[in-house]
Motif scaffolding. Structure first.
Motif, PDB file in Angstrom:
ATOM      1  N   LEU A 102      34.433  37.604  34.177  1.00 24.06           N
ATOM      2  CA  LEU A 102      34.423  37.591  32.712  1.00 24.06           C
ATOM      3  C   LEU A 102      35.620  36.795  32.214  1.00 24.06           C
ATOM      4  N   TYR A 103      35.357  35.813  31.376  1.00 24.37           N
ATOM      5  CA  TYR A 103      36.411  34.973  30.804  1.00 24.37           C
ATOM      6  C   TYR A 103      36.791  35.498  29.427  1.00 24.37           C
ATOM      7  N   ASP A 104      38.071  35.792  29.277  1.00 21.30           N
ATOM      8  CA  ASP A 104      38.608  36.247  27.997  1.00 21.30           C
ATOM      9  C   ASP A 104      38.539  35.081  27.010  1.00 21.30           C
ATOM     10  N   ILE A 148      38.441  39.978  35.267  1.00 17.87           N
ATOM     11  CA  ILE A 148      38.587  39.369  33.951  1.00 17.87           C
ATOM     12  C   ILE A 148      39.628  38.263  34.106  1.00 17.87           C
ATOM     13  N   ILE A 149      39.281  37.064  33.659  1.00 11.50           N
ATOM     14  CA  ILE A 149      40.217  35.935  33.704  1.00 11.50           C
ATOM     15  C   ILE A 149      40.811  35.795  32.309  1.00 11.50           C
ATOM     16  N   THR A 150      42.128  35.915  32.227  1.00 12.13           N
ATOM     17  CA  THR A 150      42.825  35.889  30.939  1.00 12.13           C
ATOM     18  C   THR A 150      44.211  35.297  31.113  1.00 12.13           C
ATOM     19  N   ARG A 151      44.722  34.691  30.054  1.00 12.74           N
ATOM     20  CA  ARG A 151      46.128  34.268  30.072  1.00 12.74           C
ATOM     21  C   ARG A 151      47.039  35.430  29.693  1.00 12.74           C
ATOM     22  N   ASN A 152      46.478  36.485  29.114  1.00 15.95           N
ATOM     23  CA  ASN A 152      47.268  37.642  28.680  1.00 15.95           C
ATOM     24  C   ASN A 152      47.025  38.826  29.612  1.00 15.95           C
ATOM     25  N   LYS A 207      48.922  40.985  30.874  1.00 14.47           N
ATOM     26  CA  LYS A 207      49.615  42.233  30.517  1.00 14.47           C
ATOM     27  C   LYS A 207      48.773  43.093  29.573  1.00 14.47           C
ATOM     28  N   ASP A 208      47.900  42.467  28.796  1.00  7.88           N
ATOM     29  CA  ASP A 208      47.032  43.220  27.887  1.00  7.88           C
ATOM     30  C   ASP A 208      45.973  44.024  28.632  1.00  7.88           C
ATOM     31  N   PHE A 209      45.764  43.716  29.904  1.00  8.08           N
ATOM     32  CA  PHE A 209      44.726  44.365  30.693  1.00  8.08           C
ATOM     33  C   PHE A 209      45.302  45.214  31.827  1.00  8.08           C
ATOM     34  N   LEU A 210      46.573  45.580  31.734  1.00  8.84           N
ATOM     35  CA  LEU A 210      47.190  46.382  32.792  1.00  8.84           C
ATOM     36  C   LEU A 210      46.489  47.727  32.994  1.00  8.84           C
ATOM     37  N   LYS A 211      45.970  48.320  31.921  1.00 10.83           N
ATOM     38  CA  LYS A 211      45.297  49.617  32.016  1.00 10.83           C
ATOM     39  C   LYS A 211      43.774  49.477  32.014  1.00 10.83           C
ATOM     40  N   SER A 212      43.296  48.278  32.240  1.00 11.81           N
ATOM     41  CA  SER A 212      41.860  48.003  32.257  1.00 11.81           C
ATOM     42  C   SER A 212      41.206  48.587  33.505  1.00 11.81           C
ATOM     43  N   LEU A 226      43.072  38.693  36.215  1.00 13.38           N
ATOM     44  CA  LEU A 226      43.826  37.628  36.867  1.00 13.38           C
ATOM     45  C   LEU A 226      44.041  36.515  35.859  1.00 13.38           C
ATOM     46  N   THR A 227      45.148  35.798  35.989  1.00 10.21           N
ATOM     47  CA  THR A 227      45.316  34.591  35.194  1.00 10.21           C
ATOM     48  C   THR A 227      44.459  33.501  35.832  1.00 10.21           C
TER      49      THR A 227
END
Length: 149
Positions: free
Chosen positions: A5-7, A112-116, A118-123, A128-129
């Motif tokens: 999944l791409y953020d 989930i691929i995201t630049r953020n 840290k926003d997904f630490l509790k996901s 991954l970046t």
């Protein structure tokens, strides 16, 4: 078959050819090369179109037209009321990120691929970046080089 999944921020990088385009696009290319299925969420489409125009990567008309390309590149995931409830009850700080994370979990998304990140630490789904994803999954035979346009 792995599902990725791409953020919205990574999709904006790709369509807007932002300063982070290189790594974001390579992560998408590696996913396709490996036979992974790339996804985005329906809930992020309006954000993507808005940001592309607001940051002046594309005109409003071009940003709106990009939806067709987005739907060709990514399968779209929905968000259900149960995802909203779980997101609201979660420990994740940002509701939108929580909604994405729980929709991803329900749909069997692997990363989930995201630049953020840290926003997904509790996901419930690991994040991954784009750089991290490429470092893990890029076939050794592939080389990428930034080209000046």
């Amino acid at each position: 078959m792995m599902k990725i999944l791409y953020d919205a921020n990574v999709v904006v990088d790709i369509f807007g050819k932002s300063e982070d385009f290189f790594h974001s696009y390579i992560s998408y290319d590696v996913a396709l090369t490996k036979g992974f299925v790339p996804y985005a969420t329906v809930s992020s489409v309006s954000d993507i179109v808005y940001v592309l125009a607001a940051r002046k990567y594309l005109s409003k008309r071009q940003a709106r037209s990009s939806i067709a390309g987005l739907m060709e590149m990514f399968d779209l995931l929905d968000a259900l009321p149960a995802d909203c409830k779980r997101a609201n009850e979660s420990d994740m700080d940002d509701f939108e990120d929580a909604l994405i994370a729980y929709a991803a979990e329900r749909n069997g998304i692997d990363f989930i691929i995201t630049r953020n990140k840290k926003d997904f630490l509790k996901s419930p789904v690991p994040a991954l970046t784009p750089k991290e994803f490429v470092a893990i999954y890029k076939p050794e035979c592939l080389e990428y080089e930034m080209v000046d346009s």
